[in-house]
Design a protein around this motif. Sequence first.
Motif, PDB file in Angstrom:
ATOM      1  N   ASN A 185     -58.253 -27.486  13.843  1.00  0.00           N
ATOM      2  CA  ASN A 185     -57.575 -28.579  14.550  1.00  0.00           C
ATOM      3  C   ASN A 185     -57.848 -29.916  13.861  1.00  0.00           C
ATOM      4  O   ASN A 185     -56.970 -30.769  13.754  1.00  0.00           O
ATOM      5  N   ALA A 188     -55.789 -30.176  10.731  1.00  0.00           N
ATOM      6  CA  ALA A 188     -54.404 -30.560  11.062  1.00  0.00           C
ATOM      7  C   ALA A 188     -54.329 -32.071  11.277  1.00  0.00           C
ATOM      8  O   ALA A 188     -53.411 -32.743  10.812  1.00  0.00           O
ATOM      9  N   TYR A 191     -54.320 -33.930   7.932  1.00  0.00           N
ATOM     10  CA  TYR A 191     -53.030 -33.900   7.234  1.00  0.00           C
ATOM     11  C   TYR A 191     -51.993 -34.814   7.895  1.00  0.00           C
ATOM     12  O   TYR A 191     -51.115 -35.344   7.235  1.00  0.00           O
ATOM     13  N   GLN A 192     -52.147 -34.988   9.212  1.00  0.00           N
ATOM     14  CA  GLN A 192     -51.182 -35.858   9.895  1.00  0.00           C
ATOM     15  C   GLN A 192     -51.504 -37.339   9.732  1.00  0.00           C
ATOM     16  O   GLN A 192     -50.646 -38.186   9.903  1.00  0.00           O
TER      17      GLN A 192
END
Length: 309
Positions: A185, A188, A191-192
Amino acid sequence: MLFRHIRMDGDCVGATKGLKRILQLTYPEKRIVLSDGQKSDYLAFLGPDDEPVADDLCRSALGIVIDVSEQTRISNPQYALCRELIKIDHHIEADPFGTLSWVEDWRSSACEMIAAFYAAFRDRLRIDGQAATYIYAGMVTDSGRFRFEGVNGDTLRLAAVMLDQGIDMETLYANLYLIDPRILNFKAYVYQHVHYTENGVAYLYVDRAMKREYSLNTETAGDTISYLEGIRGCLCWLAFIEGDTDEDGIRVRLRSRFMTVNELASRHHGGGHACASGATVYSQEEMRTLITEADQAVKEFKESHTGWL
Ligand code: AMP
């Protein structure tokens, strides 16, 4: 006594544990101590170290410091008490120390040096699968699975010498690289939220709130740097990790391909290898300065070189 650096990693752990085991197998009558009180969840599978020892014992001991370029980064201050000191390191020499110093900054890892030491004196030294596993683990992690600059034919030949001792690769790689769903998580999130500068620096600041939200410790937060790797056009990537207290400052992990980053790191209380360095900044302003300097360095590199990706 064996010594290594603060914020231990696979290389300094593998090299100290590996050399300890080789020496213990070869000289069973000698007492060999590796104890600095450091703990790492990631490397816990390699087993515990020794209990702390009294200062008196150190005064008659030979100290071997591995994978540390500067004395200020040695994790156990008892190194200063040792009767003699040997330095074994693969960083660019910044602070010569030790009665005897073996520094080869072109080596891909300190573990490669321990493997080379074993290979050179194999007729007089004893090794087993456990020692080889420690050393191989450090070679793999510090070279990015035999990818980074510094890896050459010698690295792979020495890795082969370790593999010949019998290493359970499936278990070793599972321990090193399987990822916990909770961390996924966070990955993620990285990367965002990664930022890009105009000329190709990728960076992210991980503050204390984020560490709390994703239950990260300094070690797992620091892994941000590996998630930022491999973005086309971004020749330099930076992870800023806020310390647990303001006095700790903000830890910076710097990585690059084609170009170098160690000079940049040395301007901000740091140093390291050409393409993998560490530093510390003490304010948001200094963080912005470092990002600007990195962006400028990428710009200059791209303008004066071809063939980068
Ligand atoms: P890190 O990102 O902390 O893994 O650091 C990458 C490399 O730079 C390692 O080989 C470290 O030994 C070196 N390094 C990290 N921090 C410092 C520092 N403050 N001074 C000198 N070298 C460092």
